[in-house]
Design an enzyme around this catalytic site. Structure first.
Site, PDB file in Angstrom:
ATOM      1  N   HIS A 307       0.849  -1.180   0.000  1.00  0.00           N
ATOM      2  CA  HIS A 307       0.000   0.000   0.000  1.00  0.00           C
ATOM      3  C   HIS A 307       0.883   1.227   0.000  1.00  0.00           C
ATOM      4  O   HIS A 307       1.938   1.220   0.634  1.00  0.00           O
ATOM      5  CB  HIS A 307      -0.916   0.005   1.236  1.00  0.00           C
ATOM      6  CG  HIS A 307      -2.069   0.924   1.082  1.00  0.00           C
ATOM      7  ND1 HIS A 307      -1.968   2.261   1.363  1.00  0.00           N
ATOM      8  CD2 HIS A 307      -3.315   0.699   0.625  1.00  0.00           C
ATOM      9  CE1 HIS A 307      -3.135   2.820   1.096  1.00  0.00           C
ATOM     10  NE2 HIS A 307      -3.970   1.908   0.644  1.00  0.00           N
ATOM     11  N   ASP A 364      -8.043  -5.144   0.010  1.00  0.00           N
ATOM     12  CA  ASP A 364      -8.557  -5.997  -1.069  1.00  0.00           C
ATOM     13  C   ASP A 364      -8.215  -7.469  -0.876  1.00  0.00           C
ATOM     14  O   ASP A 364      -8.745  -8.318  -1.580  1.00  0.00           O
ATOM     15  CB  ASP A 364      -7.994  -5.533  -2.419  1.00  0.00           C
ATOM     16  CG  ASP A 364      -8.578  -4.199  -2.823  1.00  0.00           C
ATOM     17  OD1 ASP A 364      -9.759  -3.986  -2.531  1.00  0.00           O
ATOM     18  OD2 ASP A 364      -7.853  -3.389  -3.408  1.00  0.00           O
TER      19      ASP A 364
HETATM   20  N1  ACO Z   1       4.195  -7.923  -4.728  1.00  0.00           N
HETATM   21  C1  ACO Z   1       5.539  -7.949  -4.871  1.00  0.00           C
HETATM   22  N2  ACO Z   1       6.328  -6.863  -4.747  1.00  0.00           N
HETATM   23  C2  ACO Z   1       5.732  -5.696  -4.469  1.00  0.00           C
HETATM   24  C3  ACO Z   1       4.335  -5.593  -4.293  1.00  0.00           C
HETATM   25  C4  ACO Z   1       3.553  -6.755  -4.428  1.00  0.00           C
HETATM   26  N3  ACO Z   1       2.234  -6.712  -4.278  1.00  0.00           N
HETATM   27  N4  ACO Z   1       4.007  -4.304  -4.027  1.00  0.00           N
HETATM   28  C5  ACO Z   1       5.165  -3.619  -4.019  1.00  0.00           C
HETATM   29  N5  ACO Z   1       6.209  -4.464  -4.275  1.00  0.00           N
HETATM   30  C6  ACO Z   1       7.633  -4.101  -4.295  1.00  0.00           C
HETATM   31  C7  ACO Z   1       7.989  -3.335  -5.559  1.00  0.00           C
HETATM   32  O1  ACO Z   1       8.419  -4.205  -6.603  1.00  0.00           O
HETATM   33  C8  ACO Z   1       9.098  -2.440  -5.054  1.00  0.00           C
HETATM   34  O2  ACO Z   1      10.255  -3.231  -4.925  1.00  0.00           O
HETATM   35  P1  ACO Z   1      11.724  -2.573  -5.168  1.00  0.00           P
HETATM   36  O3  ACO Z   1      11.879  -1.531  -4.086  1.00  0.00           O
HETATM   37  O4  ACO Z   1      12.660  -3.725  -5.045  1.00  0.00           O
HETATM   38  O5  ACO Z   1      11.686  -1.981  -6.552  1.00  0.00           O
HETATM   39  C9  ACO Z   1       8.657  -2.078  -3.629  1.00  0.00           C
HETATM   40  O6  ACO Z   1       7.847  -3.186  -3.204  1.00  0.00           O
HETATM   41  C10 ACO Z   1       7.866  -0.771  -3.523  1.00  0.00           C
HETATM   42  O7  ACO Z   1       6.732  -0.877  -4.403  1.00  0.00           O
HETATM   43  P2  ACO Z   1       6.133   0.335  -5.239  1.00  0.00           P
HETATM   44  O8  ACO Z   1       5.394  -0.228  -6.403  1.00  0.00           O
HETATM   45  O9  ACO Z   1       7.231   1.324  -5.509  1.00  0.00           O
HETATM   46  O10 ACO Z   1       5.162   0.951  -4.163  1.00  0.00           O
HETATM   47  P3  ACO Z   1       3.970   1.954  -4.460  1.00  0.00           P
HETATM   48  O11 ACO Z   1       3.676   2.638  -3.178  1.00  0.00           O
HETATM   49  O12 ACO Z   1       4.289   2.791  -5.652  1.00  0.00           O
HETATM   50  O13 ACO Z   1       2.764   0.973  -4.870  1.00  0.00           O
HETATM   51  C11 ACO Z   1       0.914  -0.509  -4.742  1.00  0.00           C
HETATM   52  C12 ACO Z   1       1.763   0.578  -4.016  1.00  0.00           C
HETATM   53  C13 ACO Z   1       0.515  -0.006  -6.132  1.00  0.00           C
HETATM   54  C14 ACO Z   1      -0.354  -0.766  -3.922  1.00  0.00           C
HETATM   55  C15 ACO Z   1       1.775  -1.807  -4.861  1.00  0.00           C
HETATM   56  O14 ACO Z   1       2.127  -2.269  -3.577  1.00  0.00           O
HETATM   57  C16 ACO Z   1       1.050  -2.923  -5.633  1.00  0.00           C
HETATM   58  O15 ACO Z   1       1.141  -2.971  -6.875  1.00  0.00           O
HETATM   59  N6  ACO Z   1       0.300  -3.821  -4.912  1.00  0.00           N
HETATM   60  C17 ACO Z   1      -0.472  -4.859  -5.591  1.00  0.00           C
HETATM   61  C18 ACO Z   1      -1.790  -4.277  -6.100  1.00  0.00           C
HETATM   62  C19 ACO Z   1      -2.775  -3.979  -4.987  1.00  0.00           C
HETATM   63  O16 ACO Z   1      -3.015  -4.810  -4.117  1.00  0.00           O
HETATM   64  N7  ACO Z   1      -3.399  -2.789  -5.070  1.00  0.00           N
HETATM   65  C20 ACO Z   1      -4.421  -2.370  -4.120  1.00  0.00           C
HETATM   66  C21 ACO Z   1      -3.932  -1.276  -3.235  1.00  0.00           C
HETATM   67  S1  ACO Z   1      -5.148  -0.885  -2.014  1.00  0.00           S
HETATM   68  C22 ACO Z   1      -6.283   0.023  -2.836  1.00  0.00           C
HETATM   69  O17 ACO Z   1      -6.019   0.731  -3.774  1.00  0.00           O
HETATM   70  C23 ACO Z   1      -7.637  -0.093  -2.400  1.00  0.00           C
END
Ligand code: ACO
Length: 428
Positions: A307, A364
């Site tokens: 998140h 979610d």
């Molecule tokens: N699975 C594996 N790795 C992940 C995940 C995941 N679900 N989420 C983040 N990471 C990793 C990224 O690859 C990144 O790794 P790095 O530092 O080695 O490059 C690090 O964690 C940071 O992730 P970002 O994508 O930069 O974080 P951001 O804050 O931009 O994204 C997000 C947040 C979009 C929610 C992300 O965690 C994600 O894609 N989650 C899966 C989708 C999801 O569940 N979305 C619902 C969110 S809740 C809502 O909107 C109601």
């Protein structure tokens, strides 16, 4: 605490005001930075930018705190009705008995949608995703209510538009599902409350008596409350930025629905259940899928994990996880996907990759399992989220218009080609 922040640029020191919120959140006010220094700030994805001051929702991602207008999400989800929470978000205080009665009456009065709109549904392909249909239908409402086009026409007109939208969204959402299944549309029953009415329009058929299970109504009520607002997330920021051009409420919320549809935002609830089904079909080897999520060469991410702001736990996920156990128990459902979800959560929470990046289950992760148990089809999961989030979008849009916020228009840092001379095509 400092009242100003000092910034040194090109050998000069500038003082910028500091703003502190009621929960002690601190911000440096950079609104005059460019005028003073010629610099703008750069923050792709607005990871560290306060886009507005807001009195609606407080969220502390480190402590896992979520409050609507000062009330904790735990108390509201346990005790309140969704319609009360909608009132609280939109008008700032919990309603007294008379206010709640009048609000309910007004919503009931507007649950029907114009008969002409039924023809729009017929024009969609039979497999149309209900989120696409919902977003278009909400935008179309503006064409039926031209008095809504000027959002600042009068407080009464604004209120009427708000009540209309709250009343019609469940009808449009249920009909978008009926359109998908090509089943007859069911008209709202205004003697039912908000949640029960929606479930009736979704599941009832004209040929048979439909009894709405109170356990299902309660669960749905709780889920809607948990989704009702979440400060400046992707869809809410979209609603505010569209509304900042003085676009009407229907258009602004339609844009919010489109933003919510994305799999990184609200669309994740559909993706989670599809992921759990894939893992189940693949033999349930959780370790294999966790390894895939960690592999940077593999585009797979653990949906429902991570998140932007929660870096400890998502308080909504905590409530939902418990609700999930209760509901499956009450309904006597034994879902193997729940076991996979629990295993996945355990493995991921103990894994260094997820620990180091503060990746925890979000709202979610478990909501899809509850929706599935309630008999709600997968394509409708994000629509459920939209029904829940509607009061938040409305409250944020209303606050933005009342505060007379300027049009949203970020800056950029240009990184393309510099000045080039045009050459006619024959000479290239
Ligand atoms: N699975 C594996 N790795 C992940 C995940 C995941 N679900 N989420 C983040 N990471 C990793 C990224 O690859 C990144 O790794 P790095 O530092 O080695 O490059 C690090 O964690 C940071 O992730 P970002 O994508 O930069 O974080 P951001 O804050 O931009 O994204 C997000 C947040 C979009 C929610 C992300 O965690 C994600 O894609 N989650 C899966 C989708 C999801 O569940 N979305 C619902 C969110 S809740 C809502 O909107 C109601």
């Amino acid at each position: 605490m400092s009242e100003t922040a000092k910034i040194e640029l090109d050998g000069k020191i500038y003082e910028l005001p500091v703003f502190v919120g009621t929960e002690n959140e601190k911000a440096i006010d950079i609104s005059k930075l460019r005028d003073l220094t010629g610099y703008v700030t750069l923050d792709t994805g607005y990871k560290n930018t306060g886009a507005t001051k807001s009195a609606i929702t407080f969220l502390d991602g480190e402590e896992g705190i979520l409050h609507y207008r000062g009330y904790s999400i735990e108390q509201l989800a346990e005790k309140a009705a969704f319609i009360e929470v909608a009132y609280l978000l939109i008008y700032g205080n919990l309603p007294n008995k008379e206010e709640l009665h009048a609000f309910r009456q007004s919503i009931c009065k507007h649950t029907l949608v114009h008969e002409d709109m039924k023809q729009f549904f017929e024009a969609y392909p039979s497999k149309a995703h209900p989120m696409g249909v919902l977003s278009s239908m909400v935008a179309s409402l503006a064409t039926f209510y031209p008095e809504s086009l000027d959002p600042n026409r009068s407080p009464e007109a604004k209120n009427l538009t708000i009540h209309r939208l709250l009343a019609k969204l469940p009808t449009l959402a249920a009909w978008s599902y009926k359109n998908l299944t090509r089943h007859p549309f069911m008209y709202p029953r205004n003697e039912y409350d908000y949640c029960k009415n929606f479930l009736y329009m979704m599941f009832a058929m004209p040929t048979e008596e439909y009894q709405v299970d109170p356990v299902v109504v309660d669960a749905f009520n709780k889920l809607l409350i948990l989704h009702a607002d979440h400060e400046q997330n992707c869809s809410t920021s979209t609603v505010r930025i569209v509304g900042s051009s003085n676009a009407n409420l229907y258009s602004s919320v339609s844009a919010g629905i489109s933003a919510l549809w994305g799999p990184l935002h609200g669309g994740a609830n559909q993706e989670v259940i599809e992921m759990l089904e894939r893992i189940h079909a693949d033999g349930g080897n959780v370790d294999k899928w966790v390894a895939k999520a960690k592999d940077k060469e593999d585009p797979f991410r653990l949906m429902g994990f991570g998140h932007r702001v929660y870096k400890n736990f998502d308080p909504r996920a905590k409530i939902i996880k418990k609700a999930c156990d209760d509901i499956l128990d009450k309904l006597g459902v034994n879902d193997p996907l729940l076991d996979i979800a629990k295993k996945l959560e355990k493995v991921a929470l103990e894994d260094e990759y997820f620990k180091a990046r503060n990746l925890y289950p979000n709202v979610d992760f478990y909501s899809g399992i509850i929706y599935k148990a309630l008999g709600i089809p997968t394509e409708m999961f994000t629509v459920m989220f939209a029904i829940g989030r509607l009061p938040g979008w409305i409250a944020q849009w209303k606050e933005m218009t009342e505060n007379k916020e300027p049009i949203g228009r970020p800056r950029q840092i240009y990184t393309g080609q510099t000045n080039r001379q045009y050459v006619p095509v024959e000479e290239r």
